[in-house]
Each structure stands twice: as structure tokens, then as C-alpha cells.
Write a protein that holds these residues in place. Structure first.
Motif, PDB file in Angstrom:
ATOM      1  N   ASP A   1      -0.343   0.487  57.732  1.00 34.41           N
ATOM      2  CA  ASP A   1       1.357   0.487  57.833  1.00 34.41           C
ATOM      3  C   ASP A   1       2.350   0.223  57.055  1.00 34.41           C
ATOM      4  N   ILE A   2       3.154   0.861  56.088  1.00 33.51           N
ATOM      5  CA  ILE A   2       3.658   0.671  55.284  1.00 33.51           C
ATOM      6  C   ILE A   2       4.269  -0.786  54.975  1.00 33.51           C
ATOM      7  N   GLN A   3       4.417  -1.587  56.466  1.00 32.99           N
ATOM      8  CA  GLN A   3       4.327  -3.220  55.631  1.00 32.99           C
ATOM      9  C   GLN A   3       3.257  -3.723  55.016  1.00 32.99           C
ATOM     10  N   GLU A   4       2.089  -3.000  55.695  1.00 29.65           N
ATOM     11  CA  GLU A   4       0.687  -3.581  55.134  1.00 29.65           C
ATOM     12  C   GLU A   4       0.796  -3.525  53.755  1.00 29.65           C
ATOM     13  N   ILE A   5       0.886  -1.906  53.750  1.00 25.77           N
ATOM     14  CA  ILE A   5       1.416  -1.496  51.915  1.00 25.77           C
ATOM     15  C   ILE A   5       1.525  -2.081  51.633  1.00 25.77           C
ATOM     16  N   PHE A   6       3.243  -3.049  51.453  1.00 26.78           N
ATOM     17  CA  PHE A   6       3.969  -3.115  50.818  1.00 26.78           C
ATOM     18  C   PHE A   6       3.477  -4.522  50.022  1.00 26.78           C
ATOM     19  N   ALA A   7       3.002  -5.284  51.378  1.00 26.85           N
ATOM     20  CA  ALA A   7       2.658  -6.553  51.477  1.00 26.85           C
ATOM     21  C   ALA A   7       1.129  -6.783  50.395  1.00 26.85           C
ATOM     22  N   LEU A   8       0.145  -5.888  50.513  1.00 23.15           N
ATOM     23  CA  LEU A   8      -0.797  -5.412  49.583  1.00 23.15           C
ATOM     24  C   LEU A   8      -0.552  -5.464  48.082  1.00 23.15           C
ATOM     25  N   ASN A   9      -0.083  -4.611  47.747  1.00 15.59           N
ATOM     26  CA  ASN A   9       1.246  -4.349  46.934  1.00 15.59           C
ATOM     27  C   ASN A   9       1.804  -5.141  46.240  1.00 15.59           C
ATOM     28  N   LEU A  10       2.534  -6.075  47.502  1.00 13.70           N
ATOM     29  CA  LEU A  10       3.381  -6.936  46.371  1.00 13.70           C
ATOM     30  C   LEU A  10       2.298  -8.474  46.161  1.00 13.70           C
ATOM     31  N   ARG A  11       1.530  -8.603  46.488  1.00 10.14           N
ATOM     32  CA  ARG A  11       0.423  -9.595  45.891  1.00 10.14           C
ATOM     33  C   ARG A  11      -0.488  -8.315  44.915  1.00 10.14           C
ATOM     34  N   ARG A  12      -1.161  -7.548  45.767  1.00  3.99           N
ATOM     35  CA  ARG A  12      -1.655  -7.224  43.694  1.00  3.99           C
ATOM     36  C   ARG A  12      -1.410  -7.550  42.856  1.00  3.99           C
ATOM     37  N   ILE A  13       0.143  -6.649  42.590  1.00  4.68           N
ATOM     38  CA  ILE A  13       1.087  -6.637  41.408  1.00  4.68           C
ATOM     39  C   ILE A  13       0.898  -8.462  40.743  1.00  4.68           C
ATOM     40  N   ARG A  14       1.620  -9.104  42.188  1.00  4.43           N
ATOM     41  CA  ARG A  14       1.637 -10.813  41.479  1.00  4.43           C
ATOM     42  C   ARG A  14       1.277 -11.199  41.005  1.00  4.43           C
ATOM     43  N   VAL A  15      -0.059 -11.444  41.251  1.00  3.99           N
ATOM     44  CA  VAL A  15      -1.740 -12.089  41.321  1.00  3.99           C
ATOM     45  C   VAL A  15      -2.082 -11.162  39.560  1.00  3.99           C
TER      46      VAL A  15
END
Length: 87
Positions: free
Chosen positions: A2-16
């Protein structure tokens, strides 16, 4: 996914990828550090204003935080070493 999971993973991916700790992201964005952690785990649903603050702090477009994640790519998102960074 879902969109919340996509956002969460992208936030972490970009931050890392940018070698930014949750503490640094929180400080730069003006968002509580614990809240950043909740959002990255998909436990909290951020407001549009919070999404904007996080994108600005990461130096990315808001749309990048909502991009689809390829099948299996979520397993390749690593973490930064534990502990606070010292400069």
C-alpha cells in the motif's frame, strides 16, 4: 504494497542512500526523531506538510517518496551503522 508502505520504504531508502541518520533527518526537517522512526516503519501516517518537510530535508522531490518499488527491492534497503555520528 500500500501507499503507506511505499512511502516508508522510499523514505528509508533515500535517507540511507544519502548517509543521513534518523537524528539528522529529524533535526533538519523539524520533525520529532521518534516520529521519523514510526513513519519509516509504516506505523504512522504523516501529513502532507510533514511529507514536504522530509522531502526538503532529504533534498528530493515529494514525488520520489511515492515512487513504486520494484519487486524484491525492499529487501535490498540496508541500514546505517548504529550509534550517533560524530563530526
Amino acid at each position: 504494497m500500500d501507499i503507506q508502505e511505499i512511502f516508508a520504504l522510499n523514505l528509508r531508502r533515500i535517507r540511507v542512500a544519502k548517509q543521513i541518520s534518523q537524528d539528522e533527518l529529524a533535526l533538519t526537517s523539524g520533525v520529532e526523531r521518534s516520529y521519523v522512526g514510526y513513519v519509516e516503519r509504516g506505523a504512522k501516517n504523516p501529513t502532507i506538510k510533514t511529507v514536504e518537510k522530509l522531502a526538503i530535508a532529504l533534498g528530493c522531490k515529494v514525488s520520489e517518496l511515492f515512487e513504486d518499488i520494484a519487486e524484491g527491492e525492499e529487501k535490498s534497503i540496508t541500514t546505517l551503522p548504529r550509534g550517533r555520528k560524530t563530526k
